[in-house]
Scaffold this motif. Structure first.
Motif, PDB file in Angstrom:
ATOM      1  N   TYR A  89       0.862  -1.172   0.000  1.00  0.00           N
ATOM      2  CA  TYR A  89       0.000   0.000   0.000  1.00  0.00           C
ATOM      3  C   TYR A  89       0.905   1.231   0.000  1.00  0.00           C
ATOM      4  CZ  TYR A  89      -3.732  -3.219   1.454  1.00  0.00           C
ATOM      5  OH  TYR A  89      -4.643  -4.246   1.528  1.00  0.00           O
ATOM      6  N   LEU A  90       0.937   1.962  -1.112  1.00  0.00           N
ATOM      7  CA  LEU A  90       1.804   3.132  -1.243  1.00  0.00           C
ATOM      8  C   LEU A  90       1.005   4.411  -1.005  1.00  0.00           C
ATOM      9  CD1 LEU A  90       4.033   2.319  -4.346  1.00  0.00           C
ATOM     10  CD2 LEU A  90       4.790   2.633  -1.998  1.00  0.00           C
ATOM     11  N   PHE A  91       1.440   5.184  -0.009  1.00  0.00           N
ATOM     12  CA  PHE A  91       0.722   6.394   0.370  1.00  0.00           C
ATOM     13  C   PHE A  91       1.547   7.635   0.051  1.00  0.00           C
ATOM     14  CE2 PHE A  91      -1.065   3.038   2.956  1.00  0.00           C
ATOM     15  CZ  PHE A  91      -2.424   3.284   2.894  1.00  0.00           C
ATOM     16  N   GLU A  92       0.843   8.748  -0.114  1.00  0.00           N
ATOM     17  CA  GLU A  92       1.492   9.999  -0.497  1.00  0.00           C
ATOM     18  C   GLU A  92       2.163  10.680   0.683  1.00  0.00           C
ATOM     19  OE1 GLU A  92       0.027  14.314  -2.242  1.00  0.00           O
ATOM     20  OE2 GLU A  92      -1.014  12.500  -2.887  1.00  0.00           O
ATOM     21  N   THR A  93       1.558  10.598   1.869  1.00  0.00           N
ATOM     22  CA  THR A  93       2.096  11.255   3.057  1.00  0.00           C
ATOM     23  C   THR A  93       2.129  10.271   4.221  1.00  0.00           C
ATOM     24  OG1 THR A  93       0.013  12.006   4.051  1.00  0.00           O
ATOM     25  CG2 THR A  93       0.959  13.382   2.296  1.00  0.00           C
ATOM     26  N   ILE A  94       2.888  10.631   5.258  1.00  0.00           N
ATOM     27  CA  ILE A  94       2.945   9.756   6.431  1.00  0.00           C
ATOM     28  C   ILE A  94       1.610   9.725   7.162  1.00  0.00           C
ATOM     29  CG2 ILE A  94       5.433  10.047   6.749  1.00  0.00           C
ATOM     30  CD1 ILE A  94       4.633  12.001   9.102  1.00  0.00           C
ATOM     31  N   ASP A 113      -1.430   9.930   5.703  1.00  0.00           N
ATOM     32  CA  ASP A 113      -2.241   8.968   4.958  1.00  0.00           C
ATOM     33  C   ASP A 113      -1.818   7.547   5.311  1.00  0.00           C
ATOM     34  OD1 ASP A 113      -3.285  11.214   3.736  1.00  0.00           O
ATOM     35  OD2 ASP A 113      -2.193  10.936   1.858  1.00  0.00           O
ATOM     36  N   LEU A 114      -0.507   7.334   5.363  1.00  0.00           N
ATOM     37  CA  LEU A 114       0.023   6.013   5.694  1.00  0.00           C
ATOM     38  C   LEU A 114      -0.510   5.541   7.041  1.00  0.00           C
ATOM     39  CD1 LEU A 114       3.668   4.779   5.386  1.00  0.00           C
ATOM     40  CD2 LEU A 114       2.573   4.760   7.608  1.00  0.00           C
TER      41      LEU A 114
END
Length: 705
Positions: free
Chosen positions: A289-294, A296-297
Motif C-alpha cells: 500500500y503506497l501512500f502519499e504522506t505519512i 495517509d500512511l
C-alpha cells in the motif's frame, strides 16, 4: 570479525527487548537531550536497570549516575549515545570494552554532512563491528517498543503521554522527526504501535533489518515504513515477498518521487533516493500500500490493522449534509473511485428509513425516518440501519462518512462505530464539524477507528486501499531468449536492435538493410508498395528529429531521392557518413504502443509498456513491471494505461488483441532476464497493432559488457 572473547552480535529482537539500558550523556537538565531522554525513560519505565552516564554527576533524577559505561555495576544491553560528535568514538570504544549489545547513536554530524563525516562514520562502524557491538544511527531519534515499556527516543511527544501507545502497527522510519509526528498523530486518532524505529544514516543496522523483525514480530499486525532511499534492493524485495507470504500488510510512504524530492532526501539522511517508477512497480507486484504522506500512511495502517480491506473502487458516501455529500461524490472520479449503484435488494432493505427519492447513494441522514422500527441486530436506530445495509451491498467496496454540525453528532458516531465494527470493509470518518466535533473525535479515538480532518485526505486513503493489487509472485522464467552472437556493446543501430527483438520471438515489420542507395532501390522493389527509409548510424539516436526518416516512399527514383535527402540531413546534423539505410514495409496500424526494457541499478530489469509514437514523452502514459512478467501481469499493465480505451474500441475504432500485446510483454521480460544484466535498455517504438497482428516498427537498444 567479532572479538571471540565477546558475546555474539545481538539480534534485532534482542536489541528491541533490552533488559538493561545506559544513557551516555544523561543530564539533569530537561532542556538538553540527555535530560529529556532520561525523564522519558523514567516516565515510561521498562523492567530492568537504567544507568545514567555523566562524568560530572553522582545522581540524576533520583538514580545513581556513573562516570562511564565501564563503571556500570551490571551488564548493558543497550547504550543510548547523546554525546557531542567528537566524543562518539570514545563512547563506542567504551561500548566495546563493556560488551554492550547495541549502541543507539542519536548524535548527528556524520555521513549526512559530506565525505569527512562519512569517513568518520565508517571508522566508528568498523570499531563497533570488530567489538561485537551493533549500531543504530547515527543521526536518528531513537526507538520505542511499546509492549516492552522501552522509550529510547528524544521525541517530545513522549513527554506528554501517561503511557506508551501500545498496538499492532510496527514502524521503521528514515526520518526521526516523522517518526515522532506519526506517533503523535497516532495518539490523536487512537492508533497503537508495537515498535517504532528511527534508522538515521543506517551505518550498520538498516531499515531492512527492522523490516525483517516486524515481519516476524507477533505483536506487529501491519508494517509501516517511511523511506527515502533503498539500501540493498534485492533484500528489500525479498522481504516484500516474505511479508506477502506471511499475510502482513506493508504500508510505505517514500520521498524522492520527483527530482527535487530525491535531492532533498539525499541531503537529509545521506540516502540516495532510487528511481520512483522502479520502486513503485516493485511494490505493486508485492501488494504494498503506497501512500502519499505519512499521515495517509498512518490512517491506512490503522484501518488495515483493524482487518478492513477494500472490496473494490465503489465508495458509499454518507453525510448529514446534502451539500457535503454532493461535494464528496464529485471528488470520487478524480481519485479513480466511483459512486456505486445499490442493488434492488439494498434499496428495499432501507425502505423503512429512507424515502423512495433518497434510496440511492449518497445517503443524506437529514432525510432519515427516525420513527422507523429498530433492528435489534443493529445499533444506532435508523442511522445504523442505513449504514449497515449500504455497507453490505456487493457494489460497495468502502464507505466515507462526513460528520458535520448536525445535532446529536455523538449518536451518529456511535451508530457509525458499530456499523464499522460489523463490516469487513473500511468505513472512513471525516470530522468536518470543527470544535463541535470534539465529542465524536474522542469516541472515534477511544474506539480505535481514527478520523480525517479533510475529505481530500479520506479520498486519498480510500483510493490507495481500493487500487492496491494482490501480491503476485515473480513469474517463472520463460523461454531462453539469448542475445544474438556478434552484437557489440554500446548503442545498437536499428538493424541490430531488430535482430535482438526477433531473437525474443517478437515480430518486426519486414525490412532490409541497404549499405547504399542502389541496394535500397532493390530493397524497395522486394518489399513492394510504399516503404519507409531510415538512416542507420550509431551516432543518430532520434532519427526523425534530424530528418533521418522518410515515409510512404514508392518507386526507384523516389527511393534514391529519399536516400540523398537523408544523407544530407545527417551531414547537417554532424554525421558525415552513414552506415547505410533501413528499408521497411509500411503498415496501417490501429494503435501504436511503446514497449521496452529498462535496467534499474538497484532493482534490476523491468519491462515497460505505454502509449507510443511521437507523443510518448508528452503523454507519459506508461506502466512498468519487474521482469520476468506473467501473462496475467502483462494484461494488468495494459489495464492500467490511461489510453486503454484506444485499444478496446473507443468511438468505433477497431479493438486490438490485448493478449497478443501481452505475449510481447512476456517475451521482453524473458529477454531481459536471460541477458543477465547485459541488456541495459531496449525501446520498441512504435509497436504497430492491427487487430490480432503486432509488429515492432522501430527499435533501439544498448548493451553493456
Amino acid at each position: 570479525m567479532n572479538n571471540p572473547l565477546l558475546p555474539p552480535s545481538r539480534t534485532v529482537r534482542e536489541i528491541l527487548h533490552p533488559q538493561s539500558v545506559a544513557i551516555v550523556g544523561a543530564s539533569g537538565d530537561e532542556q538538553k537531550w540527555g535530560g529529556r531522554l532520561l525523564r522519558y525513560m523514567l516516565l515510561h519505565r521498562h523492567v530492568g536497570p537504567l544507568y545514567p552516564i555523566n562524568a560530572r554527576a553522582t545522581e540524576l533524577m533520583g538514580l545513581p549516575a556513573y562516570p562511564s559505561l565501564r563503571d556500570c555495576p551490571g551488564p548493558v544491553d543497550l547504550a543510548i549515545l547523546l554525546v557531542p560528535r567528537d566524543h562518539v568514538r570514545a563512547a563506542v570504544e567504551d561500548c566495546v570494552a563493556k560488551g554492550v549489545g547495541c549502541a543507539l547513536c542519536i548524535t548527528a554530524g556524520f555521513a549526512e554532512t559530506g565525505p569527512r563525516g562519512r569517513a568518520d562514520e565508517e571508522e566508528i562502524v568498523a570499531l563497533a563491528r570488530a567489538g561485537g557491538v551493533r549500531l543504530i544511527g547515527p543521526n536518528c531519534m531513537g526507538l520505542m517498543n511499546a509492549h516492552h515499556g522501552l522509550c529510547a527516543t528524544t521525541g517530545v511527544v513522549m513527554g506528554t503521554l501517561d503511557k506508551l501507545p501500545a498496538g499492532g502497527i510496527g514502524m521503521a522510519s528514515q526520518s526521526g522527526a516523522l517518526m515522532g509526528a506519526m506517533i503523535s498523530r497516532g495518539i490523536d486518532i487512537g492508533a497503537g504501535f508495537s515498535s517504532t524505529v528511527s534508522v538515521g544514516n543506517q551505518a550498520d543496522l538498516d531499515l531492512n533489518d527492522f523490516f525483517e523483525y516486524l515481519i516476524d514480530d507477533p505483536k506487529t499486525d501491519v508494517i509501516s515504513l517511511y523511506m527515502e532511499g533503498v539500501k540493498d534492493a534485492p533484500r528489500f524485495t525479498a522481504l516484500l515477498a516474505r511479508a506477502a507470504a506471511a499475510g502482513k500488510p506493508v504500508c510505505i510512504a517514500k520521498s524522492g518521487r520527483s527530482e527535487a524530492g530525491a535531492k532533498a532526501a539525499a541531503s537529509h539522511t545521506a540516502s540516495l533516493a532510487g528511481a520512483w517508477p522502479a520502486f513503485e512497480a516493485t511494490c505493486r507486484r508485492w501488494g504494498v500500500y503506497l501512500f502519499e504522506t505519512i499521515y495517509d500512511l498512518l490512517q491506512g495502517a490503522l484501518l488495515l490493522q483493524r482487518g478492513k480491506r477494500a472490496a473494490g473502487n465503489g465508495v458509499a458516501i454518507f453525510s448529514g449534509s446534502g451539500g457535503g455529500g454532493a461535494l464528496l461524490t464529485d471528488a470520487l472520479e478524480a481519485h479513480g473511485l466511483v459512486l456505486p449503484e445499490l442493488s434492488d435488494a439494498t434499496r428495499q432493505a432501507v425502505a423503512a428509513v429512507l424515502p423512495a427519492t433518497h434510496r440511492q447513494l449518497p445517503f443524506d441522514f437529514g432525510m432519515l425516518n427516525h420513527a422507523a422500527p429498530p433492528d435489534p441486530q443493529v445499533a444506532g436506530g435508523s442511522i445504523g440501519i442505513a449504514l449497515d445495509r449500504a455497507m453490505r451491498d456487493a457494489a460497495v467496496g468502502a464507505g466515507i462518512l462526513l460528520l458535520t454540525t448536525q445535532p446529536g453528532q455523538e449518536n451518529v458516531a456511535r451508530a457509525a462505530i458499530a456499523a464499522a465494527d460489523r463490516s469487513a470493509k473500511p468505513l472512513l470518518f471525516v470530522q468536518g464539524a470543527g470544535n463541535h466535533g470534539d465529542i465524536a473525535r474522542r469516541m472515534l479515538r477511544e474506539a480505535g477507528h481514527g478520523y480525517f480532518d479533510s475529505p481530500h485526505d479520506a479520498l486519498k486513503v480510500a483510493a490507495v486501499l481500493a487500487h492496491r493489487e494482490a501480491p503476485e509472485p515473480a513469474a517463472a522464467p520463460g523461454r531462453d531468449a539469448a542475445i544474438p552472437a556478434g552484437l557489440a556493446d554500446g548503442f545498437l543501430t536499428e538493424p541490430d536492435a531488430r535482430r535482438l527483438v526477433e531473437a525474443a520471438d517478437i515480430p518486426t515489420t519486414a525490412w532490409r538493410f541497404a549499405p547504399d542507395a542502389d541496394v535500397a532501390v532493390q530493397a524497395g522493389r522486394a518489399l513492394g508498395g510504399p516503404v519507409a527509409i531510415k538512416a542507420v548510424s550509431a551516432r543518430i539516436v532520434h532519427k526523425s528529429d534530424v530528418g533521418g526518416v522518410k515515409l510512404g516512399v514508392q518507386g526507384d527514383d523516389a527511393v534514391r531521392a529519399a536516400c540523398a535527402q537523408i544523407a544530407e540531413a545527417a551531414r547537417a546534423a554532424g554525421v558525415d557518413r552513414l552506415d547505410g539505410y533501413l528499408v521497411t514495409e509500411m503498415w496501417r496500424a490501429d494503435a501504436e504502443l511503446i514497449l521496452g526494457v529498462q535496467h534499474d541499478p538497484d532493482f534490476g530489469p523491468f519491462v515497460m509498456v505505454g502509449a507510443g509514437g511521437v507523443l510518448v514523452e508528452l503523454m507519459k502514459d506508461v506502466q512498468l513491471a519487474p521482469a520476468p512478467v506473467s501473462h496475467a501481469a502483462a494484461r494488468a499493465m495494459l489495464g492500467r494505461l490511461r489510453s486503454l480505451p484506444l485499444l478496446t474500441g473507443y468511438r468505433g475504432r477497431p479493438a486490438v488483441d490485448l493478449d497478443a500485446i501481452a505475449d510481447v510483454i512476456v517475451r521482453l521480460g524473458d529477454l531481459a532476464l536471460a541477458s543477465r544484466g547485459r541488456l541495459r535498455e531496449l525501446d520498441i517504438n512504435p509497436l504497430f497493432v492491427a487487430g490480432p497482428r503486432v509488429a515492432a516498427a522501430d527499435a533501439r537498444a544498448t548493451l553493456a559488457s
